[in-house]
Design a protein around this motif. Structure first.
Motif, short mmCIF file in Angstrom:
data_model
loop_
_atom_site.label_atom_id
_atom_site.label_comp_id
_atom_site.label_asym_id
_atom_site.label_seq_id
_atom_site.Cartn_x
_atom_site.Cartn_y
_atom_site.Cartn_z
N THR A 170 0.83 -1.21 0.00
CA THR A 170 0.00 0.00 0.00
C THR A 170 0.86 1.25 0.00
OG1 THR A 170 -1.87 -1.06 1.11
CG2 THR A 170 -1.68 1.32 1.33
N GLU A 171 1.86 1.29 0.88
CA GLU A 171 2.73 2.47 0.93
C GLU A 171 3.50 2.65 -0.36
OE1 GLU A 171 4.84 3.26 4.82
OE2 GLU A 171 4.27 1.17 5.12
N LEU A 172 3.92 1.56 -0.97
CA LEU A 172 4.67 1.68 -2.22
C LEU A 172 3.76 2.09 -3.38
CD1 LEU A 172 7.10 -1.27 -1.68
CD2 LEU A 172 7.77 1.05 -2.27
N SER A 173 2.48 1.72 -3.32
CA SER A 173 1.53 2.22 -4.32
C SER A 173 1.44 3.74 -4.24
CB SER A 173 0.15 1.60 -4.10
OG SER A 173 0.17 0.21 -4.34
N ALA A 174 1.43 4.26 -3.03
CA ALA A 174 1.38 5.72 -2.84
C ALA A 174 2.65 6.37 -3.38
CB ALA A 174 1.20 6.04 -1.37
N ALA A 175 3.80 5.77 -3.11
CA ALA A 175 5.06 6.31 -3.61
C ALA A 175 5.09 6.31 -5.14
CB ALA A 175 6.24 5.51 -3.05
N HIS A 199 0.92 9.45 -17.56
CA HIS A 199 1.47 9.41 -16.20
C HIS A 199 0.43 9.87 -15.16
CE1 HIS A 199 5.57 8.14 -16.88
NE2 HIS A 199 5.71 9.01 -17.86
N TYR A 200 -0.40 10.85 -15.51
CA TYR A 200 -1.44 11.27 -14.58
C TYR A 200 -2.43 10.13 -14.32
CZ TYR A 200 -0.44 16.27 -14.05
OH TYR A 200 0.12 17.47 -13.71
N ARG A 201 -2.81 9.43 -15.39
CA ARG A 201 -3.74 8.32 -15.21
C ARG A 201 -3.13 7.23 -14.33
NH1 ARG A 201 -8.72 8.68 -15.33
NH2 ARG A 201 -8.86 6.46 -15.78
N THR A 202 -1.84 6.94 -14.54
CA THR A 202 -1.16 5.96 -13.70
C THR A 202 -1.14 6.43 -12.25
OG1 THR A 202 0.24 5.24 -15.55
CG2 THR A 202 1.02 4.73 -13.32
N ARG A 208 -5.41 5.03 -5.95
CA ARG A 208 -6.57 4.24 -5.55
C ARG A 208 -6.16 2.86 -5.04
NH1 ARG A 208 -11.56 6.39 -9.31
NH2 ARG A 208 -11.48 8.44 -8.33
N GLN A 209 -5.10 2.31 -5.61
CA GLN A 209 -4.58 1.06 -5.07
C GLN A 209 -4.07 1.25 -3.65
OE1 GLN A 209 -1.62 -0.05 -7.95
NE2 GLN A 209 -3.08 -1.11 -9.28
N ALA A 210 -3.53 2.43 -3.39
CA ALA A 210 -3.03 2.72 -2.04
C ALA A 210 -4.17 2.94 -1.06
CB ALA A 210 -2.14 3.97 -2.07
N LEU A 214 -6.56 11.48 0.41
CA LEU A 214 -5.99 12.76 0.01
C LEU A 214 -5.10 12.62 -1.23
CD1 LEU A 214 -5.05 14.62 3.33
CD2 LEU A 214 -6.88 15.14 1.72
N LEU A 215 -4.40 11.51 -1.33
CA LEU A 215 -3.56 11.29 -2.51
C LEU A 215 -4.44 11.10 -3.75
CD1 LEU A 215 -0.72 10.91 -3.64
CD2 LEU A 215 -0.93 8.47 -3.13
N ASP A 216 -5.52 10.36 -3.61
CA ASP A 216 -6.47 10.18 -4.70
C ASP A 216 -7.00 11.54 -5.17
OD1 ASP A 216 -8.47 9.36 -6.44
OD2 ASP A 216 -9.37 7.93 -5.06
N VAL A 217 -7.38 12.37 -4.22
CA VAL A 217 -7.90 13.71 -4.54
C VAL A 217 -6.84 14.56 -5.23
CG1 VAL A 217 -8.67 15.88 -3.49
CG2 VAL A 217 -9.65 13.71 -2.73
#
Length: 419
Positions: A170-175, A199-202, A208-210, A214-217
């Motif tokens: 999860t943390e690495l998805s955010a990174a 890259h924005y879509r990725t 969302r995987q994370a 707030l990161l999703d937003v």
């Protein structure tokens, strides 16, 4: 199609889907949210694919992963050896190695299975690199930062693949989301729309995987701003803002609410909705004045304050063709102490538009010249293209400063320095 799936023949799979839907190749590229040139290379067998890219394409086309032997728990390399012809077997083996699919080297540490050195420090270290790159963007050309940023995207994706069965996924998805988001920003600055959107879509998918709201937003809002300002599609941008607002919810950090409200104001202004644009700006002004707005939440790096809101208020004024209001807002937004000279240059072009609209031609073209100087110095296609667009829109008299800007722009096209 069955044979293509069995042989992991993604060019044939993609082309079959396109034909079945009656899409053009451009339609297919838009559906996949990749650039058309990239899709063309894939379909023609000129673009090799990594494991993660095959997975991503399958998901976007609603193809169950197990049909191409990516969704099960069996060893992928072993499965490939059974179903792929020799040439494809070698290609698949390279992809497996590049994707880091070597789970057999995992070892337990303190009761947790750790793969390839993935531990609790991996994601923070990767995020720290992205944070440092983002800070450098304020005063560095995007072309200097992009190679390192792309390499960092590859590194985070590699680490994410290695961590797929660890507690750190999860943390690495955010990174990975942050890294892709920054790469998107740099590509947009250099004028590469297809790569920026990819890259924005990725970044959105990884956020969302994370499962981090707030990161999703942040990534949805960044994509919205890109579509509104760079792609000039305010309707699409507004839809993305509304989705981000739904994800954000009412009880959230004021920085996030104010930033998203400002992007929404820009979208409303782009479609000519003055009332909604003004209402969104007022909400942002109230939020940034809240005492709990002092420290921005991750993934925001800088404080979103009244100066930032003034910049958006000015942009709204330009789009709504209210030059006097726009100029008043720019007086608060464009300050000599601004830490991001490239962003200040973008605002100067917008201010130039406001002055031109008000009939102050000399000041308008002086500002456009200053912005162009910054765009050239930092090789920012985003800034230079804004200056070009400003010049195309101008229909007034050819004063001396107008001729000077024309000379500079012509020199850029032919590659010969002016003066």
């Amino acid at each position: 199609m069955a044979d293509a799936l069995a042989n992991c023949d993604m060019p044939t799979v993609i082309e079959s889907v396109r034909t079945a839907h009656g899409w053009s190749q451009g339609d297919l590229a838009r559906e996949l949210t990749y650039s058309q040139s990239w899709v063309s290379r894939v379909v023609n067998g000129q673009q090799s694919l990594t494991i993660s890219q095959v997975q991503d394409l399958a998901r976007r086309l609603d193809i169950p992963l197990h049909l191409i032997r990516f969704g099960g728990d069996t060893a992928l390399e072993g499965a490939a050896a059974k179903v792929l012809p020799p040439t494809r077997r070698r290609d698949f083996g390279k992809a497996v190695a590049a994707g880091g699919l070597l789970a057999s080297t995992a070892r337990p540490i303190n009761g947790l299975e750790v793969h390839h050195g993935i531990d609790e420090d991996t994601a923070p270290s990767l995020r720290a690199i992205t944070g440092g790159q983002r800070r450098m963007d304020a005063t560095s050309p995007a072309r200097h930062l992009l190679p390192g940023a792309i390499a960092h995207v590859h590194l985070t994706e590699q680490m994410l693949t290695n961590a797929r069965v660890t507690p750190f996924h999860t943390e690495l998805s955010a990174a990975a989301s942050e890294a892709s988001g920054f790469a998107a920003w740099l590509n947009a600055d250099l004028g590469d729309m297809g790569s920026a959107r990819m890259h924005y879509r990725t970044a959105v998918v990884r956020a969302r995987q994370a499962g981090m709201r707030l990161l999703d937003v942040y990534m949805l809002g960044s994509l919205a701003a890109f579509e509104i300002e760079t792609a000039e599609d305010p309707e699409l941008g507004l839809g993305l803002v509304q989705e981000a607002e739904h994800v954000l919810g009412p009880d959230s950090h004021p920085t996030a609410r104010a930033w998203l409200a400002c992007i929404g104001a820009l979208a409303h202004a782009g479609i000519g909705d003055r009332t909604s644009a003004a209402s969104a700006i007022r909400r942002a002004e109230r939020d940034v004045d809240r005492p709990d707005n002092a420290r921005p939440p991750w993934p925001w790096v800088f404080v979103f304050d009244q100066t930032k809101v003034a910049g958006y208020r000015a942009l709204v004024g330009v789009r709504l063709r209210t030059p006097h209001e726009a100029r008043a807002a720019f007086a608060d937004a464009v300050a000599p102490s601004s830490r991001n000279v490239k962003q200040s240059a973008v605002l100067k072009v917008e201010l130039a538009s406001a002055h031109a609209e008000a009939g102050d031609v000399d000041e308008a073209f002086r500002l456009a010249q200053e912005a162009l100087d910054t765009g050239v110095r930092f090789a920012s296609e985003r800034v230079v293209s804004r200056v070009r667009a400003f010049r195309r829109r101008y229909r007034g008299p050819h004063a001396e400063r107008v001729n000077e800007l024309d000379t500079r722009l012509a020199a850029l096209v032919i590659g010969i320095p002016s003066g």
